[in-house]
Scaffold this motif. Structure first.
Motif, PDB file in Angstrom:
ATOM      1  N   GLY A  64       0.820  -1.202   0.000  1.00 45.77           N
ATOM      2  CA  GLY A  64       0.000   0.000   0.000  1.00 45.77           C
ATOM      3  C   GLY A  64       0.855   1.254   0.000  1.00 45.77           C
ATOM      4  O   GLY A  64       2.072   1.209   0.217  1.00 45.77           O
ATOM      5  N   PHE A 222      -4.520   0.551  -1.218  1.00 44.59           N
ATOM      6  CA  PHE A 222      -3.896  -0.712  -1.570  1.00 44.59           C
ATOM      7  C   PHE A 222      -4.862  -1.498  -2.445  1.00 44.59           C
ATOM      8  O   PHE A 222      -6.032  -1.127  -2.608  1.00 44.59           O
ATOM      9  CB  PHE A 222      -3.506  -1.512  -0.322  1.00 44.59           C
ATOM     10  CG  PHE A 222      -4.637  -1.758   0.651  1.00 44.59           C
ATOM     11  CD1 PHE A 222      -5.284  -2.971   0.690  1.00 44.59           C
ATOM     12  CD2 PHE A 222      -5.037  -0.757   1.523  1.00 44.59           C
ATOM     13  CE1 PHE A 222      -6.320  -3.206   1.570  1.00 44.59           C
ATOM     14  CE2 PHE A 222      -6.087  -0.974   2.413  1.00 44.59           C
ATOM     15  CZ  PHE A 222      -6.726  -2.203   2.439  1.00 44.59           C
ATOM     16  N   THR A 282      -9.338  -1.817  -5.781  1.00 42.46           N
ATOM     17  CA  THR A 282      -8.673  -0.859  -4.901  1.00 42.46           C
ATOM     18  C   THR A 282      -9.453  -0.708  -3.596  1.00 42.46           C
ATOM     19  O   THR A 282     -10.678  -0.628  -3.602  1.00 42.46           O
ATOM     20  CB  THR A 282      -8.559   0.508  -5.585  1.00 42.46           C
ATOM     21  OG1 THR A 282      -7.820   0.362  -6.806  1.00 42.46           O
ATOM     22  CG2 THR A 282      -7.840   1.508  -4.688  1.00 42.46           C
ATOM     23  N   TYR A 299       5.644   3.939   1.230  1.00 40.86           N
ATOM     24  CA  TYR A 299       5.170   2.599   0.900  1.00 40.86           C
ATOM     25  C   TYR A 299       5.145   1.759   2.172  1.00 40.86           C
ATOM     26  O   TYR A 299       6.111   1.751   2.943  1.00 40.86           O
ATOM     27  CB  TYR A 299       6.065   1.943  -0.148  1.00 40.86           C
ATOM     28  CG  TYR A 299       5.882   2.506  -1.538  1.00 40.86           C
ATOM     29  CD1 TYR A 299       4.839   2.069  -2.351  1.00 40.86           C
ATOM     30  CD2 TYR A 299       6.738   3.484  -2.025  1.00 40.86           C
ATOM     31  CE1 TYR A 299       4.662   2.591  -3.619  1.00 40.86           C
ATOM     32  CE2 TYR A 299       6.565   4.016  -3.305  1.00 40.86           C
ATOM     33  CZ  TYR A 299       5.527   3.557  -4.098  1.00 40.86           C
ATOM     34  OH  TYR A 299       5.345   4.079  -5.352  1.00 40.86           O
ATOM     35  N   ARG A 301       3.203  -2.018   4.144  1.00 38.57           N
ATOM     36  CA  ARG A 301       2.492  -3.278   3.973  1.00 38.57           C
ATOM     37  C   ARG A 301       1.239  -3.217   4.835  1.00 38.57           C
ATOM     38  O   ARG A 301       1.292  -2.841   6.003  1.00 38.57           O
ATOM     39  CB  ARG A 301       3.355  -4.463   4.393  1.00 38.57           C
ATOM     40  CG  ARG A 301       4.644  -4.609   3.628  1.00 38.57           C
ATOM     41  CD  ARG A 301       4.438  -5.157   2.252  1.00 38.57           C
ATOM     42  NE  ARG A 301       3.873  -6.497   2.254  1.00 38.57           N
ATOM     43  CZ  ARG A 301       3.564  -7.151   1.146  1.00 38.57           C
ATOM     44  NH1 ARG A 301       3.744  -6.570  -0.035  1.00 38.57           N
ATOM     45  NH2 ARG A 301       3.063  -8.369   1.205  1.00 38.57           N
TER      46      ARG A 301
END
Length: 411
Positions: A64, A222, A282, A299, A301
């Motif tokens: 994400g 994400f 999305t 960025y 996770r």
């Protein structure tokens, strides 16, 4: 003498025959796999896990990217020379806080001019209203013509319109004067100034001066494959899983260095459209960021838990054999024999497969030692230990390897 030679030759032949018989017996024993003591070889040791139902959260990690919850571009709506920057770059600003000051002298003059025009219109209105009021009784007494009275009333209404227009002109001039002081439209953190003092801004277009971003809370965008989404929905509708939480999902953020962000997130929505190029949908979540640790563009996770299995069975991924005909595991029966068992697996959770069907509580599933299986021979099941610890199988092998060396040193 010849008799002695015959006896000696006969003895040698007899000894040789006995030696050949002994070697044949040893070879037969070796071929049969007999151990040093003459018995059967010990069963092979294999690592197993004992299946036990447990509450399993079906979580997946998805890539994400963070995004500010609100972004406002600060632009110059008044043309002029930029005189001052009134904020510190990178600081937090409040809504309505002054950020830049544009030269306001031309706009102050416009306000004064509009106010003077308004005063002139108001004076004309006073005169026109007085004349219309004086003509009214004279027209009723036929002292003046009706047309003169109508002209006086029309002049009054025209003066009233001029006053209204003058008020609007004053208001517009004051608005333009207010634009000379550029304020923040939202509360948030402001970046660097995009222009410097002395620059001509707002001439022909609204010049961008800075950007204000609200970073508490933050958004994280994400994507998830439609295959996983559909499989999860079918499992929930079929009663195998239940939704996680009142909002249907719980969410955690894993930072780039692998650490877990302390604050949980909240799933806001799932997009209605699937990307035709990637087959992904999305999703957007909201994450609190009072400390300001999270920054736009980072960025991360996203660890998303969308459902829970109340009595789920999980096995290590290396215990499952996946093929075109289906998935299977090796189950050690109570008699010590390992037999393949077809299973149906679901999602992967922390390096383990969630088994939907095919296993029962208390059964032993092989995780390692597959290469030691010899047909239908029984095995010795020992508890399996994950990587990083010393497995029981490896320890036994080390003890067995050291035994001959110890025996040799003792001799």
């Amino acid at each position: 003498m010849s008799g002695f030679k015959s006896v000696a030759v006969g003895s040698v032949v007899a000894v040789s025959a006995l030696a050949l018989l002994a070697l044949g017996a040893c070879g037969q024993k070796a071929a049969d796999g007999a151990g040093p003591g003459g018995g059967a070889p010990p069963p092979a040791e294999v690592g197993v896990v004992t299946v036990a139902p447990q509450a399993v959260g079906l979580a997946t990690e998805l890539p994400g990217r963070l995004e500010a919850s609100r972004v406002a571009q600060v632009r110059a709506r008044a043309a002029g020379i930029l005189l001052k920057r009134l904020f510190k770059e990178g600081s937090d600003v409040k809504a309505g806080q002054a950020l830049f000051q544009i030269d306001a002298a031309p706009y102050q003059a416009s306000v004064a001019s509009a106010q003077a025009a308004l005063a002139r219109s108001e004076a004309n209105l006073t005169q026109a209203a007085s004349l219309a009021e004086r003509y009214k009784p004279l027209m009723e007494a036929n002292a003046i013509s009706k047309q003169d009275f109508i002209n006086a009333v029309a002049a009054q209404k025209s003066a009233e319109a001029d006053v209204a227009s003058g008020k609007a002109a004053v208001q517009m001039a004051q608005i333009n004067l207010g634009y000379a002081s550029v304020t923040s439209p939202i509360a948030g953190r402001i970046g660097r100034a995009l222009v410097t003092e002395g620059a001509l801004v707002g001439q022909g277009e609204a010049t961008q001066l800075a950007v204000v971003q609200q970073i508490n809370p933050m958004y994280v965008n994400f994507t998830q494959s439609t295959t996983d989404v559909l499989r999860l929905r079918k499992a929930v509708e079929g009663g195998k899983f239940k939704r996680a939480g009142a909002d249907g999902a719980s969410l955690r953020i894993v930072l780039e260095d692998g650490s877990d962000y302390g604050q949980p997130g909240k799933l806001l929505f799932t997009d209605l459209t699937v990307d035709p190029t990637s087959g992904q949908v999305t999703l957007r979540a909201e994450v609190p960021n009072a400390s300001g640790l999270l920054l736009p563009g980072m960025y991360v996770r996203v660890r998303l838990e969308q459902a829970q299995a109340e009595a789920g069975i999980v096995v290590p991924q290396q215990a499952v054999t996946r093929g075109s005909t289906g998935d299977s595991v090796m189950v050690v029966a109570p008699d010590g024999k390992a037999m393949p068992r077809p299973v149906k697996v679901g999602l992967a959770v922390n390096g383990q497969w969630v088994v939907l069907d095919g296993l029962k509580a208390g059964e032993q599933v092989m995780v390692d030692g597959f290469q030691k299986l010899r047909g239908n021979a029984p095995v010795n099941a020992v508890p399996w230990k994950p990587a990083g610890s010393v497995p029981a199988v490896a320890a036994s092998a080390a003890v067995a390897a050291s035994a001959p060396a110890s025996a040799a040193s003792a001799k």
